[in-house]
Write a protein that holds these residues in place. Sequence first.
Motif, PDB file in Angstrom:
ATOM      1  N   ASN A 205      99.905 -84.541 -17.195  1.00 45.37           N
ATOM      2  CA  ASN A 205      99.295 -84.821 -18.527  1.00 45.37           C
ATOM      3  C   ASN A 205      99.949 -85.695 -19.505  1.00 45.37           C
ATOM      4  OD1 ASN A 205      96.805 -82.958 -18.196  1.00 45.37           O
ATOM      5  ND2 ASN A 205      98.271 -81.190 -18.148  1.00 45.37           N
TER       6      ASN A 205
ATOM      7  N   ASP B 228      98.833 -80.846 -23.143  1.00 45.25           N
ATOM      8  CA  ASP B 228      97.953 -80.471 -21.992  1.00 45.25           C
ATOM      9  C   ASP B 228      96.383 -81.129 -22.316  1.00 45.25           C
ATOM     10  OD1 ASP B 228      96.842 -78.953 -23.847  1.00 45.25           O
ATOM     11  OD2 ASP B 228      97.232 -76.942 -22.614  1.00 45.25           O
TER      12      ASP B 228
ATOM     13  N   SER C  51      94.460 -80.293 -25.000  1.00 41.37           N
ATOM     14  CA  SER C  51      93.969 -79.202 -25.785  1.00 41.37           C
ATOM     15  C   SER C  51      93.622 -79.619 -27.221  1.00 41.37           C
ATOM     16  CB  SER C  51      94.494 -78.037 -25.711  1.00 41.37           C
ATOM     17  OG  SER C  51      95.605 -77.773 -26.228  1.00 41.37           O
TER      18      SER C  51
ATOM     19  N   ASN D 126      85.361 -74.562 -23.177  1.00 34.78           N
ATOM     20  CA  ASN D 126      85.546 -74.101 -21.805  1.00 34.78           C
ATOM     21  C   ASN D 126      86.417 -72.898 -22.108  1.00 34.78           C
ATOM     22  OD1 ASN D 126      84.103 -76.511 -20.661  1.00 34.78           O
ATOM     23  ND2 ASN D 126      85.871 -77.627 -20.545  1.00 34.78           N
ATOM     24  N   TRP D 127      86.314 -72.265 -22.941  1.00 31.33           N
ATOM     25  CA  TRP D 127      87.034 -70.884 -22.873  1.00 31.33           C
ATOM     26  C   TRP D 127      86.187 -69.831 -22.475  1.00 31.33           C
ATOM     27  CZ3 TRP D 127      90.711 -69.370 -27.412  1.00 31.33           C
ATOM     28  CH2 TRP D 127      91.878 -69.759 -27.199  1.00 31.33           C
TER      29      TRP D 127
ATOM     30  N   VAL E 197      90.113 -77.968 -26.800  1.00 32.57           N
ATOM     31  CA  VAL E 197      89.529 -78.397 -25.406  1.00 32.57           C
ATOM     32  C   VAL E 197      90.508 -77.472 -24.296  1.00 32.57           C
ATOM     33  CG1 VAL E 197      88.750 -80.055 -23.475  1.00 32.57           C
ATOM     34  CG2 VAL E 197      88.389 -80.335 -26.111  1.00 32.57           C
ATOM     35  N   GLU E 198      89.923 -76.651 -23.469  1.00 34.88           N
ATOM     36  CA  GLU E 198      90.935 -76.077 -22.537  1.00 34.88           C
ATOM     37  C   GLU E 198      91.323 -77.254 -21.820  1.00 34.88           C
ATOM     38  OE1 GLU E 198      92.677 -72.929 -20.252  1.00 34.88           O
ATOM     39  OE2 GLU E 198      92.530 -73.592 -22.182  1.00 34.88           O
ATOM     40  N   ARG E 199      92.593 -76.920 -21.100  1.00 35.62           N
ATOM     41  CA  ARG E 199      93.017 -78.048 -20.213  1.00 35.62           C
ATOM     42  C   ARG E 199      92.473 -77.890 -19.142  1.00 35.62           C
ATOM     43  NH1 ARG E 199      98.428 -77.789 -18.298  1.00 35.62           N
ATOM     44  NH2 ARG E 199      99.440 -76.685 -20.059  1.00 35.62           N
ATOM     45  N   ILE E 200      92.505 -79.275 -18.306  1.00 36.61           N
ATOM     46  CA  ILE E 200      91.616 -79.316 -17.172  1.00 36.61           C
ATOM     47  C   ILE E 200      92.806 -79.679 -16.050  1.00 36.61           C
ATOM     48  CG2 ILE E 200      89.774 -80.182 -18.208  1.00 36.61           C
ATOM     49  CD1 ILE E 200      90.578 -83.293 -17.581  1.00 36.61           C
ATOM     50  N   ARG E 201      93.972 -80.004 -16.408  1.00 33.78           N
ATOM     51  CA  ARG E 201      95.015 -80.132 -15.370  1.00 33.78           C
ATOM     52  C   ARG E 201      96.214 -79.212 -15.537  1.00 33.78           C
ATOM     53  NH1 ARG E 201      93.120 -85.757 -16.141  1.00 33.78           N
ATOM     54  NH2 ARG E 201      94.860 -85.635 -17.705  1.00 33.78           N
TER      55      ARG E 201
ATOM     56  N   SER F  11      98.021 -73.098 -17.400  1.00 31.62           N
ATOM     57  CA  SER F  11      98.361 -72.493 -18.845  1.00 31.62           C
ATOM     58  C   SER F  11      99.649 -71.911 -18.774  1.00 31.62           C
ATOM     59  CB  SER F  11      97.319 -71.650 -19.305  1.00 31.62           C
ATOM     60  OG  SER F  11      97.542 -71.179 -20.633  1.00 31.62           O
TER      61      SER F  11
END
Length: 255
Positions: free
Chosen positions: A27, A105, A107, A139-140, A216-220, A223
């Motif tokens: 990231n 990340d 977010s 995306n939570w 925005v929730e991480r995609i890679r 957490s």
Amino acid sequence: MTPTPRDEIDGLGRVVMVIPTYNEAENLPWIVGRLRAAHPAIDVLVVDDGSPDGTGAIADELAAADEAVRVVHRTAKEGLGAAYLHGFRVALEAGYDVIGEMDADGSHQPEQLDRLLEALRDADLVIGSRWVPGGAVVNWPLRRELLSRGGNLYVRLLLGVPVRDATAGYRLFRRTTLEKIDLGSVQSTGYVFQTDMVARTLNAGLTVREVPIEFVERIRGDSKMSGAVAAESLRRITAWGACERLAQVRRRVTR
């Protein structure tokens, strides 16, 4: 990382965003690139906690290619708050006027940083908030949203903090704010650090503003938030709240 006149933002001075990292090799180049493209006048300070995935080396490559990027290498993973405190001290020593926080990340969207910068013109601390009108999460799962909203409600009720998103990590501090709240006395090293800093700022009589952001929730990557981390934050906040209520009772008795 000595700031130069080219780094100044009109009305605010010299700005740096502190980005703590632990295993964010996928990231970090992406988020630093977005931040530098969206805000060329803002510097970047990466604080790496000895990431075993090579994040520190990647940060060094970014710094070698861009004089606005600097890296601090820490030898161990000691918590989010400890990393930010280290970064804040480095930034203060470098003479920055505004010191920000941002996750690595993705977010926290660099393209929305203008909202925080504008709000700081009449505030001492600005928070990019998920839970004010106009704020949102992407995306939570419902469980996580309820946990965050409930945790922030608990903070407001127990500590009397009039902030909707005291746990948020997208922030801008004036250097005068960090100087006034005495960073040397901050002992919070984990995620509860965010709530601690809000409470300290308000207790110092300073102004805190919230502006809406889209989180925005991480995609890679993975957490860093876990059940154990959340439980520790809850314990610390409960202890602070109990101490504050006891202090209030004592003040009434001694009047």
